[in-house]
Design a protein around this motif. Structure first.
Motif, PDB file in Angstrom:
ATOM      1  N   GLU A 170      93.285  33.756 -56.457  1.00  0.00           N
ATOM      2  CA  GLU A 170      94.332  32.757 -56.261  1.00  0.00           C
ATOM      3  C   GLU A 170      94.420  31.761 -57.413  1.00  0.00           C
ATOM      4  O   GLU A 170      95.347  30.960 -57.483  1.00  0.00           O
ATOM      5  N   LYS A 171      93.457  31.808 -58.329  1.00  0.00           N
ATOM      6  CA  LYS A 171      93.475  30.933 -59.507  1.00  0.00           C
ATOM      7  C   LYS A 171      93.800  31.715 -60.779  1.00  0.00           C
ATOM      8  O   LYS A 171      94.660  31.312 -61.568  1.00  0.00           O
ATOM      9  N   ILE A 172      93.095  32.822 -60.962  1.00  0.00           N
ATOM     10  CA  ILE A 172      93.185  33.520 -62.252  1.00  0.00           C
ATOM     11  C   ILE A 172      94.510  34.238 -62.457  1.00  0.00           C
ATOM     12  O   ILE A 172      94.777  34.717 -63.564  1.00  0.00           O
ATOM     13  N   CYS A 173      95.360  34.296 -61.432  1.00  0.00           N
ATOM     14  CA  CYS A 173      96.682  34.905 -61.648  1.00  0.00           C
ATOM     15  C   CYS A 173      97.421  34.210 -62.788  1.00  0.00           C
ATOM     16  O   CYS A 173      98.229  34.837 -63.488  1.00  0.00           O
ATOM     17  N   LEU A 174      97.143  32.931 -63.030  1.00  0.00           N
ATOM     18  CA  LEU A 174      97.818  32.207 -64.111  1.00  0.00           C
ATOM     19  C   LEU A 174      97.439  32.737 -65.489  1.00  0.00           C
ATOM     20  O   LEU A 174      98.169  32.528 -66.459  1.00  0.00           O
ATOM     21  N   LEU A 175      96.304  33.412 -65.582  1.00  0.00           N
ATOM     22  CA  LEU A 175      95.877  33.953 -66.868  1.00  0.00           C
ATOM     23  C   LEU A 175      96.634  35.222 -67.240  1.00  0.00           C
ATOM     24  O   LEU A 175      96.519  35.704 -68.365  1.00  0.00           O
ATOM     25  N   SER A 329      92.118  44.454 -73.607  1.00  0.00           N
ATOM     26  CA  SER A 329      90.961  44.187 -74.449  1.00  0.00           C
ATOM     27  C   SER A 329      90.461  42.751 -74.327  1.00  0.00           C
ATOM     28  O   SER A 329      89.253  42.502 -74.425  1.00  0.00           O
ATOM     29  N   HIS A 330      91.388  41.797 -74.102  1.00  0.00           N
ATOM     30  CA  HIS A 330      91.022  40.392 -74.220  1.00  0.00           C
ATOM     31  C   HIS A 330      91.026  39.586 -72.925  1.00  0.00           C
ATOM     32  O   HIS A 330      90.300  38.591 -72.813  1.00  0.00           O
ATOM     33  N   LEU A 331      91.848  39.967 -71.944  1.00  0.00           N
ATOM     34  CA  LEU A 331      91.935  39.142 -70.740  1.00  0.00           C
ATOM     35  C   LEU A 331      90.604  39.002 -69.983  1.00  0.00           C
ATOM     36  O   LEU A 331      90.303  37.927 -69.459  1.00  0.00           O
ATOM     37  N   PRO A 332      89.791  40.061 -69.883  1.00  0.00           N
ATOM     38  CA  PRO A 332      88.506  39.869 -69.179  1.00  0.00           C
ATOM     39  C   PRO A 332      87.655  38.755 -69.774  1.00  0.00           C
ATOM     40  O   PRO A 332      86.970  38.038 -69.038  1.00  0.00           O
ATOM     41  N   SER A 333      87.708  38.580 -71.093  1.00  0.00           N
ATOM     42  CA  SER A 333      86.915  37.505 -71.710  1.00  0.00           C
ATOM     43  C   SER A 333      87.476  36.136 -71.359  1.00  0.00           C
ATOM     44  O   SER A 333      86.716  35.166 -71.213  1.00  0.00           O
ATOM     45  N   LEU A 334      88.811  36.027 -71.206  1.00  0.00           N
ATOM     46  CA  LEU A 334      89.399  34.755 -70.772  1.00  0.00           C
ATOM     47  C   LEU A 334      88.989  34.431 -69.340  1.00  0.00           C
ATOM     48  O   LEU A 334      88.723  33.272 -69.008  1.00  0.00           O
ATOM     49  N   VAL A 335      88.943  35.446 -68.493  1.00  0.00           N
ATOM     50  CA  VAL A 335      88.465  35.232 -67.123  1.00  0.00           C
ATOM     51  C   VAL A 335      87.022  34.761 -67.142  1.00  0.00           C
ATOM     52  O   VAL A 335      86.638  33.841 -66.408  1.00  0.00           O
ATOM     53  N   ASP A 336      86.203  35.350 -68.011  1.00  0.00           N
ATOM     54  CA  ASP A 336      84.805  34.921 -68.129  1.00  0.00           C
ATOM     55  C   ASP A 336      84.720  33.471 -68.589  1.00  0.00           C
ATOM     56  O   ASP A 336      83.880  32.703 -68.097  1.00  0.00           O
ATOM     57  N   MET A 337      85.583  33.078 -69.532  1.00  0.00           N
ATOM     58  CA  MET A 337      85.593  31.695 -69.993  1.00  0.00           C
ATOM     59  C   MET A 337      85.944  30.745 -68.854  1.00  0.00           C
ATOM     60  O   MET A 337      85.360  29.663 -68.724  1.00  0.00           O
ATOM     61  N   TYR A 338      86.900  31.162 -68.027  1.00  0.00           N
ATOM     62  CA  TYR A 338      87.260  30.344 -66.867  1.00  0.00           C
ATOM     63  C   TYR A 338      86.076  30.215 -65.910  1.00  0.00           C
ATOM     64  O   TYR A 338      85.777  29.115 -65.424  1.00  0.00           O
ATOM     65  N   MET A 339      85.403  31.304 -65.651  1.00  0.00           N
ATOM     66  CA  MET A 339      84.272  31.276 -64.728  1.00  0.00           C
ATOM     67  C   MET A 339      83.134  30.396 -65.252  1.00  0.00           C
ATOM     68  O   MET A 339      82.379  29.801 -64.483  1.00  0.00           O
TER      69      MET A 339
END
Length: 379
Positions: A170-175, A329-339
């Motif tokens: 419900e949060k990471i959808c914005l990424l 390639s890159h979105l998983p790392s942005l999710v990790d940064m958010y976490m």
């Protein structure tokens, strides 16, 4: 699973917000959704947010009836033939521009413009040029290869990104669009240097994400330009150091910016979708090395007009699609940064709405009363 959903011969009947014409209120309809075909997956949408480009397309595009929405998160419900990357139950983000990982652009470090799964404007699926949605046999068209304003949707595997199941959907959808686009414009496209000066035209989600990226890069001045005075306090949260409302000044905004930055900003970002503002953004940059990045999607007048002298003096104009990120390639790392709490996402969410209130989300954005409204699907 919603009680309104039934599965017959692997065709799902579910609720979707259908746009029947430009600017008309969306209607919650029961639609039939075909099973995923080769290299496609069917997703149970958990959360989706309204992006400015959804609003722009809803007001102006000619392909109807249509299901909008592209900024979304969900869970894989089923997979089509040949799919090896995903399994049922995987958590995913949808993306409006895909990554096939094999074309010239995907294998280049210079581009994220996939030649196979780039921007889809025709409202049909890539594989067979047909829709997966229908109502009593009548085709309902897709939007941006996603169509997330539906309880379920079908996307090509190249337009979905597997993410950690620990991340809150419900949060990471914005990424999947706005926040990532702004951060990438600051980091990948402009490559903002520490100590530099930045001016941002338009302080919606994308503009404030640029500000966040500039702040994290150590920019010394981050100037935000917006005619909505309510954006001022919110902008401070994301790093804006100076707020300019053009209605408060008689002199041209570029002159105001030059006064603040001692001759012009190092970087300017056009995040409004107004091609007429691009000249202003260019004029707000310094001579010699000023860089302007345009991110907005224009409603009208897509052509750009600027005096050649602005470029002869050393300024550069660059476009940015999805911030230069290769999504898979890159979105998983942005999710990790958010976490890890290295980037902000939660503060962009100003409203949480149930699916049946989706038209309220459109009204809030039209009235400038929100950043992102997250729409929660029935469980």
């Amino acid at each position: 699973m919603s009680s309104s959903i039934e599965q017959i011969h692997n065709v799902i009947t579910c609720k979707a917000a259908v746009a029947w014409g430009p600017g008309e209120p969306l209607v919650l309809e029961e639609v039939q959704l075909s099973p995923p075909q080769s290299h496609e997956i069917r997703i149970k949408v958990v959360s989706t947010s309204l992006c400015r480009s959804d609003l722009t397309a809803w007001e102006s595009q000619a392909i109807f009836p249509r299901i909008f929405g592209h900024e979304a998160s969900g869970i894989v419900e089923s997979i089509g033939k040949g799919v090896t990357e995903f399994e049922e139950g995987d958590h995913v983000l949808t993306v409006f521009t895909g990554e096939c990982r094999t074309c010239r652009q995907c294998t280049s470090v210079k581009s994220n413009m996939c030649q196979v799964l780039g921007l889809e404007r025709r409202g049909v699926m890539h594989s067979d040029q047909r829709t997966r949605f229908s109502i009593k046999g009548k085709p309902i068209y897709h939007y941006c290869a996603v169509s997330s304003f539906s309880e379920y949707t079908v996307v090509h595997t190249g337009c979905a990104v597997k993410v950690s199941s620990a991340a809150p959907l419900e949060k990471i959808c914005l990424l999947s669009c706005g926040v990532a686009a702004g951060l990438g414009a600051a980091w990948n496209v402009a490559d903002i240097a520490e100590g530099s000066t930045v001016v941002i035209f338009g302080l919606g989600t994308v503009g404030l994400s640029v500000a966040q990226g500039a702040k994290l890069r150590g920019a010394s001045q981050i100037i935000g330009v917006d005619t909505n005075p309510e954006r001022h306090e919110k902008a401070k949260v994301f790093g804006i150091t100076h707020f300019i409302n053009p209605n408060d000044f008689e002199e041209p905004i570029q002159q105001v910016v030059k006064s603040i930055t001692n001759g012009g900003a190092d970087y300017s970002f056009e995040c409004i979708g107004d091609t007429g503002m691009i000249t202003t953004a260019l004029q707000s940059c310094c001579d010699g090395c000023g860089l302007t990045v345009t991110l907005g999607v224009p409603k009208l007048k897509p052509e750009i007009s600027a005096h050649y002298g602005l470029f002869l003096s050393g300024r550069t104009l660059k476009g940015s699609l999805f911030g230069g990120w290769k999504p898979k390639s890159h979105l998983p790392s942005l999710v990790d940064m958010y976490m890890k709490k290295e980037i902000q996402v939660d503060d962009f969410i100003t409203h949480n709405l149930p699916f049946e209130d989706i038209n309220k989300a459109f009204n809030l954005m039209k009235e400038g009363k929100c950043l992102r409204s997250v729409i929660h699907m029935p469980k």
